[in-house]
Design a protein around this motif. Structure first.
Motif, PDB file in Angstrom:
ATOM      1  N   ASP A  77     -11.502  -4.110   8.222  1.00 28.30           N
ATOM      2  CA  ASP A  77     -10.545  -4.829   8.847  1.00 28.30           C
ATOM      3  C   ASP A  77      -9.591  -4.147   8.869  1.00 28.30           C
ATOM      4  N   ALA A  78      -8.029  -4.622   9.418  1.00 27.42           N
ATOM      5  CA  ALA A  78      -6.832  -4.111   9.479  1.00 27.42           C
ATOM      6  C   ALA A  78      -5.615  -4.529   8.842  1.00 27.42           C
ATOM      7  N   ALA A  79      -6.447  -5.263   7.584  1.00 31.61           N
ATOM      8  CA  ALA A  79      -4.844  -6.367   6.843  1.00 31.61           C
ATOM      9  C   ALA A  79      -5.328  -5.788   6.125  1.00 31.61           C
ATOM     10  N   ASP A  80      -3.185  -5.633   5.685  1.00 32.14           N
ATOM     11  CA  ASP A  80      -2.721  -5.431   4.490  1.00 32.14           C
ATOM     12  C   ASP A  80      -3.423  -6.111   3.191  1.00 32.14           C
ATOM     13  N   GLY A  81      -3.915  -4.121   2.154  1.00 35.53           N
ATOM     14  CA  GLY A  81      -4.264  -5.082   0.814  1.00 35.53           C
ATOM     15  C   GLY A  81      -5.461  -5.125   1.094  1.00 35.53           C
TER      16      GLY A  81
ATOM     17  N   GLU B 179       1.141  -1.563  -0.262  1.00 33.38           N
ATOM     18  CA  GLU B 179       0.233  -0.168   0.321  1.00 33.38           C
ATOM     19  C   GLU B 179       0.872   1.337  -0.299  1.00 33.38           C
ATOM     20  N   TRP B 180       0.692   2.423  -0.695  1.00 36.97           N
ATOM     21  CA  TRP B 180       0.902   3.199  -0.646  1.00 36.97           C
ATOM     22  C   TRP B 180       0.500   4.095   0.994  1.00 36.97           C
ATOM     23  N   LEU B 181       1.542   6.144   0.414  1.00 34.34           N
ATOM     24  CA  LEU B 181       0.759   6.763   1.712  1.00 34.34           C
ATOM     25  C   LEU B 181       0.664   7.679   0.713  1.00 34.34           C
ATOM     26  N   SER B 182      -0.667   8.503   1.172  1.00 36.01           N
ATOM     27  CA  SER B 182      -0.697  10.334   0.946  1.00 36.01           C
ATOM     28  C   SER B 182       0.825  10.926   2.031  1.00 36.01           C
TER      29      SER B 182
ATOM     30  N   SER C  71       2.260   7.161  13.762  1.00 34.95           N
ATOM     31  CA  SER C  71       2.491   5.084  13.914  1.00 34.95           C
ATOM     32  C   SER C  71       2.394   4.851  12.952  1.00 34.95           C
ATOM     33  N   HIS C  72       2.630   3.718  12.803  1.00 35.67           N
ATOM     34  CA  HIS C  72       2.559   3.048  11.376  1.00 35.67           C
ATOM     35  C   HIS C  72       0.906   2.120  11.384  1.00 35.67           C
ATOM     36  N   ASP C  73       0.595   1.936  12.627  1.00 36.47           N
ATOM     37  CA  ASP C  73      -0.066   0.954  13.253  1.00 36.47           C
ATOM     38  C   ASP C  73      -2.047   1.927  13.451  1.00 36.47           C
ATOM     39  N   GLU C  74      -1.897   3.271  13.371  1.00 35.26           N
ATOM     40  CA  GLU C  74      -2.920   4.421  13.321  1.00 35.26           C
ATOM     41  C   GLU C  74      -3.621   4.080  12.002  1.00 35.26           C
ATOM     42  N   VAL C  75      -3.375   4.478  11.085  1.00 34.70           N
ATOM     43  CA  VAL C  75      -2.966   4.145   9.737  1.00 34.70           C
ATOM     44  C   VAL C  75      -3.697   3.511   8.622  1.00 34.70           C
ATOM     45  N   VAL C  76      -4.107   2.377   9.131  1.00 35.49           N
ATOM     46  CA  VAL C  76      -4.904   1.334   8.157  1.00 35.49           C
ATOM     47  C   VAL C  76      -5.645   2.030   7.220  1.00 35.49           C
TER      48      VAL C  76
ATOM     49  N   GLU D 261     -15.175  -2.851  -9.761  1.00 37.56           N
ATOM     50  CA  GLU D 261     -15.509  -2.633 -11.332  1.00 37.56           C
ATOM     51  C   GLU D 261     -14.061  -2.789 -12.048  1.00 37.56           C
ATOM     52  N   TYR D 262     -12.691  -2.722 -11.327  1.00 33.62           N
ATOM     53  CA  TYR D 262     -11.002  -2.592 -11.657  1.00 33.62           C
ATOM     54  C   TYR D 262     -10.569  -3.991 -11.714  1.00 33.62           C
ATOM     55  N   GLU D 263     -10.216  -4.237 -12.670  1.00 35.03           N
ATOM     56  CA  GLU D 263      -9.102  -5.298 -12.631  1.00 35.03           C
ATOM     57  C   GLU D 263      -7.774  -5.252 -11.370  1.00 35.03           C
ATOM     58  N   GLU D 264      -7.582  -4.102 -11.848  1.00 38.17           N
ATOM     59  CA  GLU D 264      -6.304  -3.741 -10.934  1.00 38.17           C
ATOM     60  C   GLU D 264      -7.004  -2.667 -10.014  1.00 38.17           C
ATOM     61  N   SER D 265      -6.103  -2.482  -8.707  1.00 40.79           N
ATOM     62  CA  SER D 265      -6.445  -1.282  -8.031  1.00 40.79           C
ATOM     63  C   SER D 265      -5.575  -1.131  -6.960  1.00 40.79           C
ATOM     64  N   VAL D 266      -5.168   0.368  -6.375  1.00 42.71           N
ATOM     65  CA  VAL D 266      -3.866   0.859  -5.621  1.00 42.71           C
ATOM     66  C   VAL D 266      -4.323   1.600  -5.133  1.00 42.71           C
ATOM     67  N   VAL D 267      -4.208   0.963  -3.452  1.00 41.83           N
ATOM     68  CA  VAL D 267      -4.499   1.027  -2.087  1.00 41.83           C
ATOM     69  C   VAL D 267      -4.076   1.830  -1.829  1.00 41.83           C
ATOM     70  N   VAL D 268      -4.053   3.677  -1.247  1.00 44.44           N
ATOM     71  CA  VAL D 268      -3.680   4.850  -0.754  1.00 44.44           C
ATOM     72  C   VAL D 268      -4.117   5.165   0.898  1.00 44.44           C
ATOM     73  N   ARG D 269      -3.407   4.863   1.827  1.00 45.35           N
ATOM     74  CA  ARG D 269      -3.248   5.020   2.712  1.00 45.35           C
ATOM     75  C   ARG D 269      -3.584   6.773   3.160  1.00 45.35           C
ATOM     76  N   VAL D 270      -4.203   7.379   4.017  1.00 46.67           N
ATOM     77  CA  VAL D 270      -4.402   9.237   3.749  1.00 46.67           C
ATOM     78  C   VAL D 270      -4.418   9.195   5.302  1.00 46.67           C
ATOM     79  N   SER D 271      -3.972  10.496   5.898  1.00 50.74           N
ATOM     80  CA  SER D 271      -4.486  10.913   7.151  1.00 50.74           C
ATOM     81  C   SER D 271      -5.821  11.399   7.768  1.00 50.74           C
ATOM     82  N   GLN D 272      -6.132  11.379   9.026  1.00 50.31           N
ATOM     83  CA  GLN D 272      -6.967  11.575   9.015  1.00 50.31           C
ATOM     84  C   GLN D 272      -7.719  13.026   9.128  1.00 50.31           C
TER      85      GLN D 272
END
Length: 150
Positions: A125-129, A80-83, A96-101, A135-146
């Motif tokens: 759930d907090a599972a990565d990915g 996953e990406w980050l903003s 922290s890393h754990d707060e942003v999933v 509607e798309y064959e592929e997706s890109v997940v980006v974690r964003v701030s509150q």
């Protein structure tokens, strides 16, 4: 390695337009650029700190040419990406890393291999990915701030 990805605004040829500015060209001279998607340019940096620093150096150009900035830091998530704001907050130790999933922006990848249709979602759930765009064959997940989330 931390990867920075710049997603171009509609109608912008990002590689050509960035290199038309001497200061941007100098800032990017030491990086090997790649195009992971048709509307994006990426560069690998040595750390999250150097990624944020590069983005700060390019800020003027990002405001004019770039629709979104993504940062992938393997110590946070290999998939996953980050903003940009979240990457800065993690670098500064503000979160922290754990707060942003759970707060996400999810892009679809269209038939032309472009990042499109960003949608904000709250992952249950907090599972990565664990989030896909049906509607798309592929997706890109980006974690964003509150602050960025809705």
């Amino acid at each position: 390695m931390t990867r920075v990805c710049l997603v171009a605004k509609e109608g912008v040829d990002l590689r050509t337009d960035l290199f038309s500015y001497e200061t941007a060209r100098k800032a990017l001279a030491t990086y090997d650029l790649s195009e992971p998607w048709a509307n994006a340019v990426a560069a690998d940096t040595v750390s999250l700190g150097s990624a944020v620093s590069l983005l700060n150096d390019l800020d003027w150009y990002l405001a004019r040419l770039v629709d979104d900035v993504l940062v992938r830091e393997p110590s946070v998530s290999p998939h996953e990406w980050l903003s940009r704001p979240l990457a800065r907050q993690i670098r500064d130790g503000d979160v922290s890393h754990d707060e942003v999933v759970n707060r996400l922006k999810v892009y679809g990848v269209d038939e032309e291999n472009r990042l499109v249709d960003p949608t904000q979602v709250l992952r249950g759930d907090a599972a990565d990915g664990a989030y896909e765009r049906a509607e798309y064959e592929e997706s890109v997940v980006v974690r964003v701030s509150q602050e960025e989330f809705l």
